[in-house]
Design an enzyme around this catalytic site. Structure first.
Site: not given
Length: 785
Positions: A431-432, A510, A591, A639, A733
């Site tokens: 994942s980013p 991304q 964002y 996303r 993680r």
């Protein structure tokens, strides 16, 4: 102790009137001699019996408003864990229960005339009236004073050392002190009614009926040699469309029997004061007040589709009795009781929420391949997993894998997946993750090692962090960019390494813009805190700061919107030249583009604000601009935050429409995250807690999705993929902890095929003997539904 129980609803019983005066301060002892129990259901009765058995000198009285045999349920299913606790605490009750249990192993799922059977689950059930009789007898043997058809006095907290409020879901004890217990009650979307059949099912049976009014389901199981519990459930709108709201009890029961005539073998259904109801989840901030303590449904409820009413109440009683024996004072004992039980209950309620929402959204799944549908149903709560189900019934699990297309010996996570011209060799995505380690937006040696290590770790796709399209679009001074040629060359160095040293692994970029969440410190220096110096001006959909202390952004003008759209397109051109295999547009987490989508952050009154179709306008314009310059054979994903976790924000229904809109413009998949849009969000954290949003989008629209959110084990990945809830799983993680997570997952499952290829210098490590798995479920043959 892990709670892995299946139990159908025990029914709503009448409850006694609670004390309305203020409870007295608890005595300085955890060994109460005078105990009052409000409510004569299984939890209250068992608590009374346990406390009396532990100390025969105790004076224990149970007040129950109703008659001894008044009950509104039929069967009760108890787990091996609960029975083990009963056996240890009171062998006499355990032996009495054993004599009346009906046992079976199979679950049948019947859908569109086809029955799929999964075995090895181990159920034990008995009639609710029989359970109450056993507990009545035991209480009387021990000397508990049972007072039926009797209201509880108002002054119990003043006249007793301890008051146990086991007065059910409609607890008036809880409501009398709502300011202390602070209950929250959530009403859900289905109507259900529990009934009985005069024959025993030979399994736990789930049957789906697709009617002209909508989808209905039957849950049934045997509880006696000549009887079964039958629950009929459907969405509220289906219930209304079918006319059940206009039918009396007898007519409702007759119609249910006709709809499920095949499952019922043409037999009628019977009632026990049965009515249609909606399930309500009860949560309390506190479980005790002075010398009054909540137990069972008064403290918490969890949907019957995973079971828990009687089970949780009995386990509450076991824990409360133990804590009263072990602690020195009553406050310590009640605090220990709550500390022990609350995490177990919270875990059960999370699983119950997943299960009830699965049934609420059942119509989304009815067109799945038949075996996948059955597997999806069995694993709906996320407590039963792919590996756990394999232990129970290997033949069934392998049949699901064959239908899915898994080659022999290939776990679902190691099957390939195609996005446009790109074929990923497995379903795992790194994942980013923002690293905040760039200088002037240029990725350096850290990024080469970070991304290179994870690429060599075997994932099908490795994603960069959010790469900013302009200097002003950075989150922090340490964020990477693609707004200069120097940055593009540095990225080219990384993509070359991945393609050369980790062949078969794709690398994606991304692209995003920080919007109102920019110009902040590095994460470890103060997440979301403004820079002390060197700040740059922020822009956003509307002039709203992210937090009170955050910089207030300027609302973007039409000219600025055009400039930012061109910045995204220019960055995409550089990304293509840098050799990225896939591009993801970041429209999540508050964002810039996410700020346009959410009604909480977009207050514009022009063509870019207002209803969802207008809030989508600018993100779609940016997507189109990027898609126009991005090579046609390379895929693009988006996303999104599928919920803001805040009142008035993006809803799950909105997320489905957002996904449809991007797919209509050419998005190849939707990367489904949640939250981080507003600072006062209230996420419902838990294992795989974001995956239901991906599930909903995928099965409502048919658009491929990437699921994220506390997915930590390869067993979870296999389960989600095989159930059809997602196409790809992105893990963050776990890849920080173990860059070779995917290869280690392959080794732990004994897989050596093309979906997990070790780099040549590391192949010797792939032959390390398996010494056991730390993430595999315990091989328990009881169904944790």
């Amino acid at each position: 102790m892990e709670r892995t129980v299946s139990e159908l609803p025990s029914g709503a019983r009448g409850t006694a009137r609670p004390a309305t005066t203020h409870p007295q301060p608890p005595k300085n002892t955890s060994h109460p001699l005078r105990v009052a129990v409000i409510g004569g259901g299984p939890g209250g009765l068992y608590a009374a019996a346990l406390l009396k058995r532990l100390d025969p000198t105790r004076d224990i009285t149970v007040w129950e408003r109703n008659a001894p045999d008044d009950t509104f349920g039929f069967g009760v299913v108890l787990s091996d864990e609960t029975l083990g606790g009963i056996e240890h605490a009171d062998p006499q009750v355990y032996e009495a229960l054993q004599r009346h249990f009906t046992r079976w192993d199979d679950i049948d799922i019947v859908h569109r005339g086809v029955r799929h059977t999964s075995g090895g689950h181990g159920f034990a059930a008995l009639g609710r009236k029989r359970l109450l009789e056993i507990l009545h007898t035991r209480c009387r043997e021990l000397g508990v004073d049972l007072r039926f058809r009797t209201e509880a006095p108002d002054d119990l907290p003043q006249t007793h050392d301890l008051v146990i409020a086991a007065d059910g879901i409609h607890s008036t004890t809880r409501e009398a002190h709502a300011d202390v217990f602070r209950p929250r009650v959530t009403t859900h979307r289905c109507r259900y009614i529990w009934l009985a059949a005069d024959f025993p099912f030979d399994s736990f049976r789930f049957e789906i009926a697709e009617t002209e009014h909508g989808v209905m389901q039957l849950h049934g199981y045997p509880y006696a040699p000549d009887a079964s519990t039958v629950i009929i459930e459907m969405r509220e709108e289906v219930w209304h469309a079918a006319g059940f709201d206009e039918l009396g009890e007898a007519e409702s029961i007759e119609r249910c029997a006709k709809i499920f005539a095949e499952a019922l073998r043409g037999r009628p259904l019977t009632s026990n004061n049965s009515t249609w109801t909606t399930f309500r989840t009860v949560v309390n901030d506190r479980w005790s007040h002075g010398n009054v303590v909540l137990l069972g449904d008064a403290a918490h409820t969890a949907h019957f589709s995973i079971g828990s009413g009687t089970k949780l109440a009995v386990e509450d009683a076991l824990a409360l009795a133990a804590c009263l024996e072990e602690r020195d004072t009553l406050p310590e004992a009640l605090a220990a009781y709550e500390a022990e039980r609350r995490p177990v209950v919270a875990s059960t309620q999370r699983a119950a929420r997943a299960s009830l929402e699965w049934f609420e959204n059942l119509a989304l799944y009815v067109d799945q391949p038949p075996r996948q549908f059955a597997f999806n149903l069995l694993t709906r709560s996320r407590r039963v997993t792919h590996d756990n189900l394999r232990l129970r019934d290997e033949h069934f699990t392998e049949s699901v894998e064959r239908e899915f297309g898994c080659p022999p010996g290939t776990p679902p996570m190691f099957t390939p997946f195609r996005l446009r011209g790109l074929t990923l060799r497995n379903r795992v995505v790194v994942s980013p993750m923002d690293m905040y380690s760039a200088v002037d937006g240029v990725p350096g040696d850290f990024h080469l090692v970070h991304l290179g290590a994870r690429a060599m770790g075997g994932a099908g796709l490795v994603m960069t962090e959010m790469v900013c399209v302009s200097e002003e679009g950075r989150i922090t001074p340490g964020c990477t960019g693609l707004y200069t040629g120097r940055q593009a060359e540095a990225w080219r160095r990384i993509t070359n390494f991945v393609h050369d040293r980790a062949p078969g692994t794709a690398i994606g970029v991304q692209l995003g813009h920080s919007g109102r969440k920019g110009s902040t410190k590095l994460m470890w220096e103060g997440m979301d805190e403004p820079l002390q110096e060197g700040n740059w001006p922020l822009v956003a959909a509307s002039a709203l700061p992210y937090k009170q202390f955050s910089q207030t952004p300027r609302e973007l003008s039409r000219a600025q919107l055009t400039d930012i759209r061109e910045q995204f397109a220019a960055a995409a051109c550089r990304a293509a030249r840098a050799g990225f295999d896939l591009l993801e547009l970041h429209c999540a987490h508050g964002y810039l583009l996410s700020g346009f989508l959410s009604p909480l952050t977009n207050l514009r009154t022009d063509a870019y604000g207002g209803p969802l179709e207008k809030r989508l306008r600018f993100p779609l314009e940016v997507f189109d601009a990027v898609r126009n310059v991005w090579p046609g054979e390379r895929p693009m994903t988006v996303r999104i935050s599928a919920t803001d976790w805040a009142d008035g924000g993006t809803t799950a229904e909105d997320a489905v429409e957002i996904a449809r809109a991007f797919a209509a413009h050419g998005a190849d998949a939707i990367d489904v995250s949640t939250g981080q849009v507003v600072a006062d969000e209230r996420p419902e954290f838990g294992r795989s807690y974001q995956t239901p949003f991906a599930d909903r989008i995928r099965n409502a629209t048919g658009i491929p999705v990437i699921a994220v959110g506390a997915i930590s084990s390869w067993d979870d990945v296999n389960s989600l993929i095989l159930a059809g809830r997602t196409d790809l799983c992105a893990l963050a993680r776990p890849h920080l902890y173990d860059p070779h997570w995917t290869l280690h997952a392959a080794a732990e499952q004994g897989y050596t095929g093309p979906g997990a290829v070790w780099p040549a210098p590391y192949r010797a490590g792939s032959r390390r003997p398996r010494t056991g798995r730390t993430d595999a479920p315990k091989p328990r043959l009881t169904l944790g539904r």
